[in-house]
Design a protein around this motif. Structure first.
Motif, mmCIF file in Angstrom:
data_model
loop_
_atom_site.group_PDB
_atom_site.id
_atom_site.type_symbol
_atom_site.label_atom_id
_atom_site.label_comp_id
_atom_site.label_asym_id
_atom_site.label_seq_id
_atom_site.Cartn_x
_atom_site.Cartn_y
_atom_site.Cartn_z
ATOM 1 N N PRO A 141 0.824 -1.205 0.000
ATOM 2 C CA PRO A 141 0.000 0.000 0.000
ATOM 3 C C PRO A 141 0.866 1.266 0.000
ATOM 4 N N THR A 142 0.444 2.266 -0.744
ATOM 5 C CA THR A 142 1.204 3.526 -0.810
ATOM 6 C C THR A 142 0.312 4.740 -0.578
ATOM 7 N N SER A 143 -0.849 4.770 -1.214
ATOM 8 C CA SER A 143 -1.730 5.927 -1.066
ATOM 9 C C SER A 143 -2.441 5.883 0.279
ATOM 10 N N ASP A 144 -3.027 7.016 0.665
ATOM 11 C CA ASP A 144 -3.779 7.078 1.926
ATOM 12 C C ASP A 144 -4.907 6.053 1.940
ATOM 13 N N LYS A 145 -5.600 5.906 0.812
ATOM 14 C CA LYS A 145 -6.702 4.959 0.722
ATOM 15 C C LYS A 145 -6.201 3.533 0.882
ATOM 16 N N GLU A 146 -5.074 3.223 0.254
ATOM 17 C CA GLU A 146 -4.521 1.870 0.345
ATOM 18 C C GLU A 146 -4.007 1.567 1.757
ATOM 19 N N ILE A 147 -3.395 2.564 2.390
ATOM 20 C CA ILE A 147 -2.917 2.393 3.766
ATOM 21 C C ILE A 147 -4.085 2.094 4.691
ATOM 22 N N TRP B 296 5.717 3.165 4.533
ATOM 23 C CA TRP B 296 4.362 2.621 4.403
ATOM 24 C C TRP B 296 3.935 1.840 5.646
ATOM 25 N N SER C 227 -7.032 0.900 3.856
ATOM 26 C CA SER C 227 -7.607 -0.401 3.502
ATOM 27 C C SER C 227 -6.782 -1.544 4.082
ATOM 28 N N ARG D 35 3.209 4.044 8.644
ATOM 29 C CA ARG D 35 1.894 4.669 8.477
ATOM 30 C C ARG D 35 0.773 3.678 8.794
#
Length: 350
Positions: A71-77, A190, A79, A193
């Protein structure tokens, strides 16, 4: 007789109208019919948690570990946190090592040239079982510092009578293998976070294919990356604590010749080591059909998220190298549920 029985007894005697006030001695209580009443309560608690464990397995514990992209984006983090960390579910992660020079650079010749005369802490056993049960004692490895070149020399031509493993923890990568830091991600953004906390430790693992890590658990969130070779994990969910048989063993330590002797530190402390009484080399041969093993292989370039309090046994191919990252756990509801399983398991005689 568990400490909770004694606490229950003490609460009962504090009530002035309680018939237990007539029982003045703890020994009397242990032989009384009221003790049998407590034993029934323990059995009921065990049965209730056993039912909870089966429900947990049916609802969310996977039969196989899946693979997701890093995961990299805020949404992926978010999730990843919701789907795996919050639910305490292991998962393999691809893409974590794609920018690591280590994937291509960490040959025997490169490691030997970079580390050369660096002294590293090596665990030495005659059988590959360090921190494990053997003949009703808990065995600890002989530990010493040797030059990395000497370690590599023996790894290329293993001696029949002993097994070497670089398994030093407590942030060993930053202390003994700091020269290799440019080859890895020393502090993955990542994962910090995802866990909402700073990195606690980075460890370096390398050794003989005969080295086995016996079944245990760690109080950390674990990001485990294999750089070369293969690791085979046998996992058991935290609720299996109810069915894993812990016993206490005297601690013995191997000497340089491979002989066992009482570990002086443990002897002076007067303590026994609690460890899981199960086949140390292959926990899958356990006859206990209440356990819920999950097998996962992690190969070069792959990463495993191993949640806190998942029991794990680890085997490896020869000369495998891995790097793992530990993060402190969040003492939330998942921890409370595990402790409930642990306390009932400790106090129930099944």
């Amino acid at each position: 007789m568990g400490r909770f029985q004694k606490q229950w007894y003490q609460r009962r005697v504090r009530a002035s109208t309680d018939p237990l006030t007539n029982i003045e001695k703890w020994e009397d209580f242990k032989s009384s019919g009221i003790n049998a009443e407590y034993g029934a309560m323990e059995t009921d608690s065990y049965k209730a948690l056993d039912k909870v464990c089966e429900e947990l397995v049916d609802l969310y514990i996977p039969e196989n570990v899946t693979t997701v992209q890093k995961p990299t984006s805020d949404k992926e983090i978010l999730s990843f946190y919701r789907n795996y960390v919050q639910k305490n579910i292991p998962v393999k992660i691809s893409g974590c090592l794609e920018d690591w020079p280590a994937l291509t650079k960490w040959t025997d010749s490169y490691l030997s040239s970079v580390l050369e005369d660096v002294e590293v802490s090596v665990a030495i056993t005659p059988n590959g079982l360090a921190d494990a049960i053997l003949d009703d004692v808990f065995t600890l490895p002989f530990e010493r510092k040797i030059k990395f070149l000497d370690f590599m020399s023996e790894l290329k031509a293993p001696r029949k009578e002993r097994v070497l493993y670089l398994q030093q923890q407590n942030n060993s990568f930053n202390t003994e293998f700091a020269k290799l830091l440019p080859d890895i991600d020393s502090d993955p953004v990542w994962s910090s976070r995802v866990f909402g906390t700073d990195l606690d430790a980075v460890n370096f693992w390398m050794g003989d294919g005969r080295a086995i890590t016996s079944l245990h658990k760690d109080p950390y969130e674990n990001i485990y990356s294999v750089v070369r070779g293969k690791k085979t994990f046998t996992l058991f969910p935290p609720c299996d604590r109810l069915h894993l048989n812990y016993q206490r063993y005297p601690a013995y330590r191997y000497n340089e010749d491979g002989a066992l002797a009482v570990d002086k530190d443990q002897e002076e402390a007067g303590t026994l080591v609690p460890w899981i009484n199960i086949d140390q080399r292959n926990p899958l041969v356990s006859p206990n059909d209440k356990l819920h093993p999950v097998l996962v292989e992690v190969e070069a370039g792959e990463t495993l998220y191993l949640p806190s309090y998942w029991f794990h046994h680890v085997a490896q191919s020869h000369s495998t190298i891995a790097v793992n990252y530990w993060y402190d756990i969040d003492y939330g509801p998942a921890y409370g549920l595990f402790r409930a399983f642990e306390e009932i398991a400790n106090n129930c005689k099944r």
